[in-house]
Design a protein around this motif. Structure first.
Motif, PDB file in Angstrom:
ATOM      1  N   ALA A  50       0.832  -1.211   0.000  1.00  0.00           N
ATOM      2  CA  ALA A  50       0.000   0.000   0.000  1.00  0.00           C
ATOM      3  C   ALA A  50       0.861   1.254   0.000  1.00  0.00           C
ATOM      4  N   GLN A  51       1.953   1.261   0.782  1.00  0.00           N
ATOM      5  CA  GLN A  51       2.850   2.428   0.794  1.00  0.00           C
ATOM      6  C   GLN A  51       3.551   2.601  -0.547  1.00  0.00           C
ATOM      7  N   LEU A  52       3.915   1.488  -1.192  1.00  0.00           N
ATOM      8  CA  LEU A  52       4.516   1.587  -2.524  1.00  0.00           C
ATOM      9  C   LEU A  52       3.550   2.246  -3.505  1.00  0.00           C
ATOM     10  N   THR A  53       2.263   1.897  -3.394  1.00  0.00           N
ATOM     11  CA  THR A  53       1.265   2.522  -4.264  1.00  0.00           C
ATOM     12  C   THR A  53       1.223   4.024  -4.041  1.00  0.00           C
ATOM     13  N   TRP A  54       1.292   4.457  -2.775  1.00  0.00           N
ATOM     14  CA  TRP A  54       1.216   5.892  -2.475  1.00  0.00           C
ATOM     15  C   TRP A  54       2.514   6.615  -2.808  1.00  0.00           C
ATOM     16  N   ILE A  55       3.650   5.924  -2.772  1.00  0.00           N
ATOM     17  CA  ILE A  55       4.910   6.551  -3.194  1.00  0.00           C
ATOM     18  C   ILE A  55       4.823   6.941  -4.666  1.00  0.00           C
ATOM     19  N   VAL A  56       4.173   6.096  -5.458  1.00  0.00           N
ATOM     20  CA  VAL A  56       3.970   6.414  -6.868  1.00  0.00           C
ATOM     21  C   VAL A  56       2.805   7.382  -7.044  1.00  0.00           C
ATOM     22  N   ASP A  57       1.702   7.130  -6.335  1.00  0.00           N
ATOM     23  CA  ASP A  57       0.472   7.883  -6.568  1.00  0.00           C
ATOM     24  C   ASP A  57       0.475   9.257  -5.901  1.00  0.00           C
ATOM     25  N   GLY A  58       1.322   9.453  -4.879  1.00  0.00           N
ATOM     26  CA  GLY A  58       1.382  10.771  -4.250  1.00  0.00           C
ATOM     27  C   GLY A  58       1.754  11.858  -5.249  1.00  0.00           C
ATOM     28  N   TYR A  59       2.649  11.533  -6.157  1.00  0.00           N
ATOM     29  CA  TYR A  59       3.084  12.469  -7.198  1.00  0.00           C
ATOM     30  C   TYR A  59       1.940  12.782  -8.164  1.00  0.00           C
ATOM     31  N   THR A  60       1.318  11.741  -8.717  1.00  0.00           N
ATOM     32  CA  THR A  60       0.254  11.963  -9.686  1.00  0.00           C
ATOM     33  C   THR A  60      -0.976  12.598  -9.048  1.00  0.00           C
TER      34      THR A  60
END
Length: 529
Positions: A50-60
């Protein structure tokens, strides 16, 4: 852009096109640059799936929330100065992980970089649109769109090269240096802006950001929690309410952030929808397949990046001719064919197994890249063609918002459905593991593989079971994205204008009442100064 047109460009126009294309390439490459590094980041920082998803998605997410405001700021204060300010913020934020690399800090740094990217991205397209004559604007936009479409692959390839020789931190070093160089280079291009300098729309900016942000948060958490969970249902309802408030505000204020009458143009509206769906599925797919290459096929980061490289050829080649195809055959047939090709790719990926090799993946990737090439440039040209010249910053922002909202939701859906499917399938294996290993194994395949490797031969059954669990989640995620794409293509087909309604790329009819009501002298208003 053909050789005759290219030869007729001035040196300043060629430099403007080059700089703008590099700017959008860096911003989009940054979205995908961390894909190849996710397993290494998970191992080094202990980040969960889940954190990996937000590391990518926080930018977008940050980019999608603020890109409309970024386009309006460019129109009012100058597109060049907005580009420079965005690149400076992007560079400083990309340098933050050099100081602290915890998962939470990475998410914050990526969100801050997204704020800078929200200023950069609409500026690149609006600088091109205002800096080129009408007869050459379509070709310039087509080249820009081709570079934008290939940006994700270039980001994966560049990060793969860096990871071959250095750690994942080197990706942030590269983004920092590139952003700083582009911010300096931007001082050499002429400024352009809306000479009427309309006041900003703070309530519109706030409600649009809330609408996008809350909907993306709900989409991210729904697969794991369920749609009726308060942490999903609350943001979903809040997003709908914020979107409704945005519509009410934009219809009442004298100078709206986004003139909603633009969506009465079927080319503008359908182009926006096409771009949204295309980026939603492609970025969701990139997140899945990058991890498949590294964790299932065992590719090193560079090899996994090279595995994507063949996609660039059909994508760029088709992008160069797709505006002409859309003008000849109609926006509907070209773009909907492209979307169906993308959807078919995702459905083929649901047949991938643990023992599937690279060649099984190659032809679907080539099919997808051809579909992306058919969609990107014509849809972008339709958005620009439906907008008065002095509002090109807002038009570019709508195009970019569609991309980023799509990318953010696609990463959220792809990553969260993958995480939910993996967790569901790996759960039976957790009780037999030592207590310290249960949480990391349940969180991600990368952690499970690391623990299995430390266990030696006795860990092999765990590795195989975890791979099977990952493939299960990948199948579910690919199916969700694939059916969404096919359904979206069929719905958009009834809405998109055909040949008779599709003007040549970037053609603008200044005599239309909707335009003259706000334009005044559009060509003079957007002349670079």
């Amino acid at each position: 852009m053909d050789s005759t047109e290219h030869a007729g460009l001035s040196a300043a126009q060629r430099w403007l096109l080059t700089l703008s294309s590099l700017g959008v390439a860096v911003v989009i490459a940054s979205m995908a640059a961390l894909y190849t590094a996710l397993p290494e980041i998970a191992a080094d920082t202990g980040a969960s799936q889940a954190q990996l998803t937000w590391i990518v998605d926080g930018y977008t997410l940050a980019l999608a929330c603020l890109v409309l405001l970024g386009g309006a700021l460019g129109d009012r204060f100058g597109r060049r100065v907005t580009f420079i300010a965005g690149m400076v913020i992007f560079s400083l934020a990309s340098a933050l992980p050099l100081l602290q690399d915890s998962p939470t800090w990475l998410i914050i740094a990526r969100a801050a970089a997204g704020v800078g990217a929200a200023l950069v991205m609409p500026s690149t397209l609006s600088l091109i649109s205002a800096g080129f004559p009408e007869e050459r604007r379509g070709s310039a936009v087509g080249l820009w769109a081709g570079v934008a479409g290939a940006g994700a692959i270039l980001g994966i390839l560049g990060s793969g090269v860096l990871l071959e020789y250095w750690s994942w931190i080197s990706i942030f070093v590269g983004l920092t240096i590139t952003g700083a160089l582009l911010s300096l280079a931007a001082f050499t291009v002429p400024e352009s802006m809306d000479q009427t300098r309309p006041p900003l729309d703070p309530l519109g900016a706030l409600t649009s950001a809330l609408a996008v942000g809350l909907v993306v948060v709900a989409a991210t958490e729904a697969p794991a929690r369920g749609w009726l969970d308060p942490l999903v249902l609350g943001p979903a309802i809040g997003g709908v309410v914020a979107a409704a408030a945005f519509v009410v505000i934009e219809n009442r204020v004298a100078h709206p952030l986004l003139d909603l009458r633009l969506f009465a143009d079927r080319g503008f509206a359908s182009g926006t929808a096409i771009v949204t769906v295309q980026f939603l599925v492609t970025f969701g797919m990139f997140m899945l397949i990058t991890q498949f290459f590294q964790l299932i096929l065992g590719y090193r980061p560079l090899m996994s990046a090279v595995a994507f490289a063949p996609m660039v050829v059909p994508m760029m080649a088709v992008s160069a001719v797709s505006p002409w195809l859309a003008a000849r055959f109609g926006l509907r047939w070209i773009t909907c064919t492209g979307l169906l090709m993308i959807g078919a790719t995702l459905l083929v990926i649901t047949r991938v197994e643990v023992d599937s090799g690279y060649m099984f993946m190659l032809w679907p990737l080539l099919l997808m890249s051809t579909g992306v090439g058919l969609c990107t440039a014509p849809a972008t040209a339709a958005i620009i063609a439906g907008t008065p010249v002095e509002k090109y910053g807002v038009a570019a922002a709508v195009n970019d918002a569609a991309r980023e909202v799509g990318a953010a939701i696609g990463i959220a859906i792809g990553g969260s459905v993958l995480a939910a499917g993996y967790s569901q399938r790996i759960a039976p294996a957790l009780p037999s593991l030592p207590e310290p290993a249960r949480e990391p194994v349940g969180d991600s395949l990368a952690a499970a593989m690391q623990i299995a490797e430390r266990a030696g031969p006795t860990g092999q059954p765990l590795a195989e079971f975890a791979k099977s669990a990952f493939i299960h989640g990948m199948h579910q995620s690919s199916a969700a994205l694939g059916f969404l794409t096919v359904g979206g293509a069929l719905l958009i087909a009834f809405w998109t204008p055909g040949r008779r309604r599709m003007p040549p790329p970037a053609a603008v009819t200044p005599a239309e009442p909707r335009h003259t009501a706000t334009s005044g002298k559009p060509e003079q208003a957007a002349t670079p100064s």
